[in-house]
Motif scaffolding. Structure first.
Motif, short mmCIF file in Angstrom:
data_model
loop_
_atom_site.label_atom_id
_atom_site.label_comp_id
_atom_site.label_asym_id
_atom_site.label_seq_id
_atom_site.Cartn_x
_atom_site.Cartn_y
_atom_site.Cartn_z
N SER A 49 0.83 -1.22 0.00
CA SER A 49 0.00 0.00 0.00
C SER A 49 0.86 1.26 0.00
O SER A 49 0.58 2.22 -0.72
CB SER A 49 -0.91 0.02 1.23
N SER A 50 1.90 1.25 0.80
CA SER A 50 2.81 2.39 0.85
C SER A 50 3.48 2.63 -0.50
O SER A 50 3.60 3.77 -0.95
CB SER A 50 3.87 2.12 1.92
N THR A 51 3.87 1.55 -1.14
CA THR A 51 4.51 1.68 -2.46
C THR A 51 3.55 2.21 -3.50
O THR A 51 3.91 3.08 -4.31
CB THR A 51 5.09 0.32 -2.90
N VAL A 52 2.31 1.75 -3.47
CA VAL A 52 1.31 2.23 -4.43
C VAL A 52 1.06 3.73 -4.22
O VAL A 52 0.95 4.49 -5.20
CB VAL A 52 0.00 1.41 -4.31
N GLU A 53 0.98 4.14 -2.97
CA GLU A 53 0.79 5.57 -2.68
C GLU A 53 1.95 6.40 -3.23
O GLU A 53 1.75 7.47 -3.80
CB GLU A 53 0.66 5.80 -1.18
N LYS A 54 3.16 5.91 -3.06
CA LYS A 54 4.33 6.61 -3.59
C LYS A 54 4.29 6.67 -5.11
O LYS A 54 4.62 7.69 -5.72
CB LYS A 54 5.63 5.93 -3.13
N LEU A 55 3.90 5.57 -5.74
CA LEU A 55 3.86 5.53 -7.20
C LEU A 55 2.80 6.46 -7.78
O LEU A 55 2.98 6.99 -8.88
CB LEU A 55 3.62 4.09 -7.69
N LEU A 56 1.72 6.65 -7.05
CA LEU A 56 0.67 7.55 -7.54
C LEU A 56 1.11 9.00 -7.57
O LEU A 56 0.59 9.80 -8.36
CB LEU A 56 -0.60 7.41 -6.67
N GLY A 57 2.08 9.36 -6.76
CA GLY A 57 2.55 10.74 -6.72
C GLY A 57 3.80 11.00 -7.54
O GLY A 57 4.37 12.08 -7.49
N VAL A 58 4.23 10.03 -8.32
CA VAL A 58 5.49 10.15 -9.08
C VAL A 58 5.30 11.03 -10.31
O VAL A 58 4.28 10.96 -11.00
CB VAL A 58 5.97 8.73 -9.49
N GLN A 59 6.32 11.86 -10.59
CA GLN A 59 6.28 12.74 -11.74
C GLN A 59 7.15 12.24 -12.90
O GLN A 59 6.89 12.58 -14.04
CB GLN A 59 6.76 14.15 -11.33
N THR A 60 8.16 11.43 -12.58
CA THR A 60 9.08 10.98 -13.64
C THR A 60 9.17 9.46 -13.64
O THR A 60 8.92 8.79 -12.63
CB THR A 60 10.50 11.54 -13.41
N LEU A 61 9.55 8.94 -14.80
CA LEU A 61 9.71 7.50 -14.96
C LEU A 61 10.88 6.98 -14.12
O LEU A 61 10.80 5.90 -13.54
CB LEU A 61 9.94 7.15 -16.44
N ASP A 62 11.94 7.76 -14.04
CA ASP A 62 13.10 7.36 -13.23
C ASP A 62 12.72 7.15 -11.77
O ASP A 62 13.14 6.18 -11.13
CB ASP A 62 14.22 8.39 -13.33
N LYS A 63 11.93 8.06 -11.25
CA LYS A 63 11.50 7.95 -9.86
C LYS A 63 10.59 6.73 -9.67
O LYS A 63 10.69 6.03 -8.65
CB LYS A 63 10.79 9.24 -9.43
N ALA A 64 9.73 6.46 -10.63
CA ALA A 64 8.85 5.29 -10.56
C ALA A 64 9.67 3.99 -10.55
O ALA A 64 9.38 3.08 -9.78
CB ALA A 64 7.87 5.29 -11.73
N VAL A 65 10.69 3.94 -11.39
CA VAL A 65 11.55 2.76 -11.43
C VAL A 65 12.30 2.61 -10.11
O VAL A 65 12.46 1.50 -9.59
CB VAL A 65 12.52 2.83 -12.64
N GLU A 66 12.75 3.72 -9.57
CA GLU A 66 13.47 3.69 -8.29
C GLU A 66 12.57 3.16 -7.16
O GLU A 66 12.99 2.32 -6.36
CB GLU A 66 13.94 5.11 -7.95
N ILE A 67 11.33 3.63 -7.12
CA ILE A 67 10.38 3.19 -6.09
C ILE A 67 10.06 1.71 -6.27
O ILE A 67 10.03 0.94 -5.30
CB ILE A 67 9.09 4.04 -6.13
N GLN A 68 9.84 1.30 -7.51
CA GLN A 68 9.52 -0.10 -7.79
C GLN A 68 10.70 -1.00 -7.45
O GLN A 68 10.52 -2.08 -6.90
CB GLN A 68 9.14 -0.27 -9.27
N THR A 69 11.90 -0.57 -7.75
CA THR A 69 13.09 -1.36 -7.43
C THR A 69 13.25 -1.51 -5.91
O THR A 69 13.55 -2.61 -5.42
CB THR A 69 14.35 -0.69 -8.02
N ALA A 70 13.02 -0.43 -5.17
CA ALA A 70 13.10 -0.49 -3.71
C ALA A 70 12.03 -1.43 -3.15
O ALA A 70 12.28 -2.20 -2.21
CB ALA A 70 12.94 0.90 -3.12
N TYR A 71 10.85 -1.40 -3.77
CA TYR A 71 9.77 -2.28 -3.33
C TYR A 71 10.15 -3.75 -3.53
O TYR A 71 9.99 -4.57 -2.62
CB TYR A 71 8.48 -1.97 -4.08
N VAL A 72 10.63 -4.08 -4.71
CA VAL A 72 10.98 -5.47 -5.01
C VAL A 72 12.10 -5.96 -4.09
O VAL A 72 12.06 -7.08 -3.57
CB VAL A 72 11.35 -5.63 -6.50
N LYS A 73 13.09 -5.11 -3.89
CA LYS A 73 14.21 -5.48 -3.01
C LYS A 73 13.70 -5.73 -1.59
O LYS A 73 14.05 -6.73 -0.96
CB LYS A 73 15.26 -4.38 -3.01
#
Length: 110
Positions: A49-73
């Motif tokens: 849920s926390s990751t989804v909230e962060k992804l909803l507020g992302v402005q750039t693709l790089d930031k989205a990839v960074e959040i997703q990578t942190a989530y998977v790790k």
């Protein structure tokens, strides 16, 4: 004449005592496993849920990839940690459940 019946009665009582101890150990360890699994599910849901909230507020693709990578790790590390805990609990379940029966076979053979 009554001695064999007394021995059989003693053996039956020993078996009953061992079974009651085994059921107690099984019950308490099973409850610990269920509690641990429920806690893992809760933490996993909160992390997602926390990751989804962060992804909803992302402005750039790089930031989205960074959040997703942190989530998977984080999800992978949590899964490995949880698997280790549950493996230990299941090992304890088997050990503690069978412990009351350890001496019964030798008593029966004697």
């Amino acid at each position: 004449m009554l001695q064999p019946f007394t021995q059989i009665q003693k053996l039956g009582q020993d078996n009953l005592d061992a079974t009651m101890k085994a059921l107690g150990a099984f019950s308490s360890t099973s409850q610990a496993i269920a509690t641990e699994a429920a806690e893992f599910a809760r933490k996993s849901f909160e992390h997602t849920s926390s990751t989804v909230e962060k992804l909803l507020g992302v402005q750039t693709l790089d930031k989205a990839v960074e959040i997703q990578t942190a989530y998977v790790k984080g999800a992978y590390e949590n899964l490995v940690s949880q698997s280790t805990k549950l493996g230990s609990l299941y090992s304890s379940l088997a050990t503690e459940t069978l412990k009351p029966y350890e001496g019964l076979l030798s008593k029966t053979a004697a």
